[in-house]
Motif scaffolding. Structure first.
Motif, PDB file in Angstrom:
ATOM      1  N   CYS A  53      -0.208 -11.046  20.309  1.00 36.50           N
ATOM      2  CA  CYS A  53      -1.600 -11.443  21.613  1.00 36.50           C
ATOM      3  C   CYS A  53      -1.826 -12.762  21.106  1.00 36.50           C
ATOM      4  O   CYS A  53      -2.625 -13.720  22.128  1.00 36.50           O
ATOM      5  CB  CYS A  53      -3.148 -10.249  21.361  1.00 36.50           C
ATOM      6  N   PHE A  54      -1.862 -12.978  20.088  1.00 34.72           N
ATOM      7  CA  PHE A  54      -2.033 -14.255  19.676  1.00 34.72           C
ATOM      8  C   PHE A  54      -1.704 -15.614  20.536  1.00 34.72           C
ATOM      9  O   PHE A  54      -0.971 -15.730  20.974  1.00 34.72           O
ATOM     10  CB  PHE A  54      -1.226 -14.712  18.134  1.00 34.72           C
ATOM     11  N   PRO A  55      -2.671 -16.936  20.832  1.00 36.28           N
ATOM     12  CA  PRO A  55      -2.282 -17.653  21.831  1.00 36.28           C
ATOM     13  C   PRO A  55      -1.464 -18.947  21.675  1.00 36.28           C
ATOM     14  O   PRO A  55      -1.822 -19.882  21.066  1.00 36.28           O
ATOM     15  CB  PRO A  55      -3.795 -17.521  22.311  1.00 36.28           C
ATOM     16  N   ARG A  56       0.045 -18.312  21.806  1.00 34.02           N
ATOM     17  CA  ARG A  56       0.820 -18.940  21.544  1.00 34.02           C
ATOM     18  C   ARG A  56       0.836 -20.386  22.183  1.00 34.02           C
ATOM     19  O   ARG A  56       1.336 -20.555  23.297  1.00 34.02           O
ATOM     20  CB  ARG A  56       2.537 -19.088  20.936  1.00 34.02           C
ATOM     21  N   GLY A  57       1.460 -21.872  21.153  1.00 37.37           N
ATOM     22  CA  GLY A  57       1.239 -22.713  22.590  1.00 37.37           C
ATOM     23  C   GLY A  57       0.442 -23.270  23.044  1.00 37.37           C
ATOM     24  O   GLY A  57       0.849 -24.282  23.090  1.00 37.37           O
ATOM     25  N   LYS A  58      -0.650 -22.825  22.403  1.00 34.51           N
ATOM     26  CA  LYS A  58      -1.738 -23.294  23.455  1.00 34.51           C
ATOM     27  C   LYS A  58      -2.757 -24.080  22.729  1.00 34.51           C
ATOM     28  O   LYS A  58      -3.096 -23.873  21.639  1.00 34.51           O
ATOM     29  CB  LYS A  58      -3.201 -22.264  23.610  1.00 34.51           C
ATOM     30  N   PHE A  60      -7.688 -13.805  13.219  1.00 32.49           N
ATOM     31  CA  PHE A  60      -6.551 -12.978  13.153  1.00 32.49           C
ATOM     32  C   PHE A  60      -8.443 -12.302  12.555  1.00 32.49           C
ATOM     33  O   PHE A  60      -8.902 -11.091  13.054  1.00 32.49           O
ATOM     34  CB  PHE A  60      -6.357 -13.273  11.950  1.00 32.49           C
ATOM     35  N   GLY A  61      -9.369 -13.138  12.254  1.00 35.49           N
ATOM     36  CA  GLY A  61     -10.730 -12.691  11.578  1.00 35.49           C
ATOM     37  C   GLY A  61     -11.776 -12.499  12.790  1.00 35.49           C
ATOM     38  O   GLY A  61     -12.054 -11.705  12.875  1.00 35.49           O
ATOM     39  N   GLY A  62     -11.412 -13.165  13.991  1.00 38.07           N
ATOM     40  CA  GLY A  62     -12.151 -12.679  15.433  1.00 38.07           C
ATOM     41  C   GLY A  62     -11.187 -11.253  15.776  1.00 38.07           C
ATOM     42  O   GLY A  62     -12.533 -10.313  16.095  1.00 38.07           O
ATOM     43  N   LEU A 114      -1.476  -2.262   9.891  1.00 37.44           N
ATOM     44  CA  LEU A 114      -0.115  -2.436  10.154  1.00 37.44           C
ATOM     45  C   LEU A 114      -0.680  -2.744  11.869  1.00 37.44           C
ATOM     46  O   LEU A 114       0.632  -3.436  12.447  1.00 37.44           O
ATOM     47  CB  LEU A 114       0.514  -1.949   9.937  1.00 37.44           C
ATOM     48  N   ALA A 115      -0.679  -1.578  12.509  1.00 37.56           N
ATOM     49  CA  ALA A 115      -0.307  -1.800  14.272  1.00 37.56           C
ATOM     50  C   ALA A 115      -1.692  -3.190  14.847  1.00 37.56           C
ATOM     51  O   ALA A 115      -0.924  -3.605  15.514  1.00 37.56           O
ATOM     52  CB  ALA A 115      -0.522  -0.560  14.720  1.00 37.56           C
ATOM     53  N   VAL A 116      -2.542  -2.637  14.153  1.00 38.16           N
ATOM     54  CA  VAL A 116      -3.408  -3.931  14.865  1.00 38.16           C
ATOM     55  C   VAL A 116      -2.941  -5.082  14.686  1.00 38.16           C
ATOM     56  O   VAL A 116      -3.249  -6.491  14.988  1.00 38.16           O
ATOM     57  CB  VAL A 116      -5.015  -3.784  13.853  1.00 38.16           C
ATOM     58  N   VAL A 117      -3.090  -5.733  13.160  1.00 37.72           N
ATOM     59  CA  VAL A 117      -1.874  -7.089  12.680  1.00 37.72           C
ATOM     60  C   VAL A 117      -0.764  -7.231  14.210  1.00 37.72           C
ATOM     61  O   VAL A 117      -0.578  -8.227  13.924  1.00 37.72           O
ATOM     62  CB  VAL A 117      -1.457  -6.625  11.398  1.00 37.72           C
ATOM     63  N   GLY A 118       0.115  -6.388  13.557  1.00 36.36           N
ATOM     64  CA  GLY A 118       0.848  -5.954  14.807  1.00 36.36           C
ATOM     65  C   GLY A 118       0.547  -6.518  15.965  1.00 36.36           C
ATOM     66  O   GLY A 118       1.264  -7.811  16.713  1.00 36.36           O
ATOM     67  N   LEU A 119      -0.360  -6.131  16.865  1.00 37.20           N
ATOM     68  CA  LEU A 119      -0.548  -6.338  18.124  1.00 37.20           C
ATOM     69  C   LEU A 119      -1.243  -7.749  18.240  1.00 37.20           C
ATOM     70  O   LEU A 119      -0.922  -8.060  19.439  1.00 37.20           O
ATOM     71  CB  LEU A 119      -1.697  -5.098  17.996  1.00 37.20           C
ATOM     72  N   GLY A 120      -1.918  -8.086  16.703  1.00 35.87           N
ATOM     73  CA  GLY A 120      -2.713  -8.825  16.985  1.00 35.87           C
ATOM     74  C   GLY A 120      -1.588 -10.548  17.270  1.00 35.87           C
ATOM     75  O   GLY A 120      -1.651 -10.971  17.826  1.00 35.87           O
ATOM     76  N   ILE A 121      -0.312 -10.733  15.723  1.00 34.73           N
ATOM     77  CA  ILE A 121       1.080 -11.025  16.793  1.00 34.73           C
ATOM     78  C   ILE A 121       1.228 -11.632  18.070  1.00 34.73           C
ATOM     79  O   ILE A 121       1.704 -12.477  18.054  1.00 34.73           O
ATOM     80  CB  ILE A 121       1.722 -10.866  15.618  1.00 34.73           C
TER      81      ILE A 121
END
Length: 523
Positions: free
Chosen positions: A508-513, A125-127, A499-506
């Motif tokens: 896009c976060f690479p889960r399971g990798k 999220f920092g990146g 809030l939108a950026v955090v939601g979109l970040g969630i």
């Protein structure tokens, strides 16, 4: 060793001069290998080039020319005092960054530092915050050409005849000028770090000369003394000046960001463990000193403090009034150079951040985005993608400058959030004993920059400052987010966008990798 341009020639691993005892000095690429990465980018930057990266991102000529009217319009001459206060807060952050830059000299600095202090989620999220903010900031810098070029020559107003950025023709022309600039800067970034450094070094030299020239020109035409900084000019009489002054501080908050860019280029800098911490602090300090003197000189030389023109026209009004049309335009040309290198520096930092995250497989199409051209030593795909993204954001300004102005304000909030993703987990690590382990040295065998016993108090103040400034930036003010008063919901643009950026970040976060380069938090 380095040449006058600021580029440096690295000493190959195993090569010593007569004064170096055995065993052979480790090369910077060996240092990088210890952190888990191969040397792919070309390492050729010296101290001045590293400093120039941070200084040109801040770009006081660009930002003060754009934003002087904002600060003055809310706080009058006394808004000057927000400048040293914001500098003090940001310098606390810079000290934390400098300590991390010495220990983790990696591209994608904000991302790498935050993940090593706070773990993969915090790091991602920092990146994420930083890369989105840099894309919008580069577009905002490109828009600034519209403020300057038509004032130099009317022929630069290609679309329509109204150069005002808030007019339909001015907004459309701003997109056209900005598009041309972004194509040029994207091309330079794709050619390699040496081209970028040469252009940036020349530009920064011109900007420093320009800043000195502006300060001297204004001081020699001063019509009042420095005590002007205690004058509120009747601003904020109701409900109280302090609130107007707090809002005026947003000008300084908008300007003094990006000083950590020296850390973004760490993998292309010779002896980055020593150079990057120094140039991070130097870039912010020189910018703050030059900017503060420029603001003071403008207040002392302004023909009038009460005719409203300082708030609406800002610094260009003072220069043209004091120096006349010809010399005023000469200095505006220097401002154009500053805008150019500012846009270039922001794009370069964003490119290295995207490359660093892609190298770790944290972005879609990471295999393509992490590929480095072996001839130029440049990640070309991120350079092109960042340029295209900036152009896409730029198109938002077409006929609707108010929305773009709001986006530019929001991107600064994202930068402060990215900074907090570094300083907050760093504070938690300090409270648990960081830094620990053996004492590290740089390529010259000298101890790394460290805050020592001052680490915790400096870090506490840096986090507190970051939280307060984030709240100040995001506060739902009509004056900032809805100056026309026609769209009341826009007051909440800062909060809603975050809030939108955090939601979109969630999403896009690479889960399971699994991260290919796992680290021990706070190692």
């Amino acid at each position: 060793m380095s040449d006058p341009s600021g580029l440096a020639t690295p000493v190959p691993a195993g090569r010593d001069d007569e004064s170096t005892p055995a065993p052979a000095r480790r090369g910077d690429h060996d240092d990088l290998a210890d952190l888990g990465y191969d040397q792919q980018l070309h390492r050729s930057l010296g101290t001045f080039a590293s400093f120039a990266a941070g200084f040109s991102f801040v770009s006081i000529l660009t930002t003060i020319f754009q934003l002087f009217g904002l600060g003055y319009g809310f706080g009058g001459p006394a808004f000057f005092w927000t400048w040293p206060i914001v500098f003090a807060g940001q310098f606390l952050v810079a000290l934390c960054f400098a300590e991390l830059a010495a220990r983790y000299p990696l591209s994608g600095a904000i991302y790498q530092w935050s993940r090593r202090m706070g773990g993969e989620i915090v790091g991602w999220f920092g990146g994420w915050f930083m890369i989105l903010a840099q894309i919008v900031t580069a577009s905002a810098a490109a828009i600034a050409l519209q403020v300057v070029l038509p004032s130099i020559w009317s022929g630069f107003q290609i679309i329509g005849d109204d150069p005002a950025l808030t007019s339909p023709s001015g907004a459309a022309n701003a997109v056209l000028l900005g598009l041309v600039l972004l194509v040029i800067t994207t091309t330079i970034n794709s050619l390699g770090i040496r081209w970028m450094a040469y252009v940036n070094n020349i530009g920064v030299t011109c900007e420093i000369v320009g800043v000195v020239a502006v300060i001297l020109a204004l001081l020699t035409h001063a019509v009042r003394g420095p005590q002007v900084v205690f004058d509120t000019a009747g601003m904020g009489d109701q409900p109280g000046y302090i609130w107007a002054w707090v809002v005026s501080g947003l000008m300084a908050a908008y300007v003094m960001v990006g000083f950590g860019s020296a850390g973004e280029l760490a993998e292309e800098t010779v002896n980055p463990r020593r150079v990057a911490p120094r140039t991070i602090r130097m870039a912010l300090t020189v910018s703050a000193l030059g900017g503060g003197l420029m603001i003071l000189a403008a207040l002392m030389a302004a023909p009038s403090l009460t005719d409203g023109r300082l708030a609406t026209e800002g610094l260009p009004y003072v220069l043209n009034s004091v120096l006349g049309n010809f010399w005023g335009k000469v200095l505006l040309v220097v401002v154009v150079v500053a805008i150019f290198i500012c846009t270039l520096a922001i794009q370069t930092a964003a490119t290295r951040l995207m490359f660093s995250m892609a190298r770790d497989g944290r972005l879609p199409f990471s295999a393509t985005l992490s590929r480095v051209n072996p001839r130029t030593g440049t990640p070309i795909a991120p350079a092109v993608l960042i340029g295209v993204s900036c152009i896409a954001i730029l198109l938002v300004n077409m006929g609707n400058a108010a929305i773009f102005a709001t986006l530019a304000s929001v991107c600064i909030i994202l930068i402060y959030l990215a900074y907090l993703c570094v300083t907050a987990p760093l504070l938690l690590r300090r409270l648990r004993g960081w830094p620990n382990g053996p004492r590290l040295t740089d390529a010259e065998g000298k101890p790394l920059f460290s805050l020592g016993r001052w680490g915790i108090p400096v870090n506490v103040l840096a986090v507190g400052y970051g939280l307060l400034m984030t709240v100040n930036l995001a506060w739902p003010r009509t004056e900032i987010f809805d100056p026309s008063g026609q769209t009341p919901w826009m007051r909440w643009a800062g909060v809603l966008t975050v809030l939108a950026v955090v939601g979109l970040g969630i999403l896009c976060f690479p889960r399971g990798k699994t991260h290919p380069k796992p680290v021990t938090i706070g190692e």
